[in-house]
Design a protein around this motif. Structure first.
Motif: not given
Length: 167
Positions: A61-62, A110-124
């Motif tokens: 995220l960072l 909120e700025a860190l997570f904007e537009g990010v969902h758990p599925v994005d973390l799984a894909k990455a």
């Protein structure tokens, strides 16, 4: 075995000693951790802190927002330091801690997570992937981020450096 992101605040004098005596640093940090186990101070009062398994998600995220300091892995190595779990510790100078603290204070979760969902973390393939594959909430990461903001602010306020490692 889990990979846990670990932090220890060091005064500039302690960092200088750690740079010249990495064995002392490991013993000193172990003593700090042991001393805080029962007391469980708030992040803003602690000398040691961990972000549990949230370290990889926080790193992901960072990096997305081009955070100016590597607060997950550290930026400089300690010469001749041995492995503290998953490699030797690295550090941030007091100046880099201050830069990180200022940027953290100006970066709401909120700025860190904007537009990010758990599925994005799984894909990455962000560790621990099983958590994200199950679609679990990002609240776990938010809680660790908020504590890290307090921890870095306290370190910056006292002019401390930071040791960082994965254990």
């Amino acid at each position: 075995m889990s990979m846990i992101g670990e932090y220890a605040r060091l005064t500039p004098a302690e960092l200088d000693r750690a740079m010249h005596d990495p064995d002392w640093a490991q013993e000193f940090v172990d003593e700090l951790i042991e001393a805080e186990l029962d007391a469980t101070p708030k992040a803003s009062e602690a000398r040691c802190h961990d972000v549990d398994k949230a370290w990889h998600a926080l790193d992901f995220l960072l990096r997305r927002i081009d955070f100016p300091v590597d607060i997950i892995h550290g930026e400089e190595g300690i010469p001749e330091a041995e492995d503290w779990g998953y490699g030797p510790p690295r550090f941030l100078s007091p100046e880099r801690v201050r830069t990180a603290a200022e940027t953290l204070a100006n970066t709401p979760h909120e700025a860190l997570f904007e537009g990010v969902h758990p599925v994005d973390l799984a894909k990455a393939e962000i560790y621990p992937t099983i958590v994200w594959e199950r679609g679990e909430s990002l609240d776990y990461v938010t809680t660790h981020y908020q504590a890290l903001v307090s921890f870095f602010q306290a370190a910056a306020d006292t002019g401390d450096a930071m040791l960082i490692w994965l254990d």
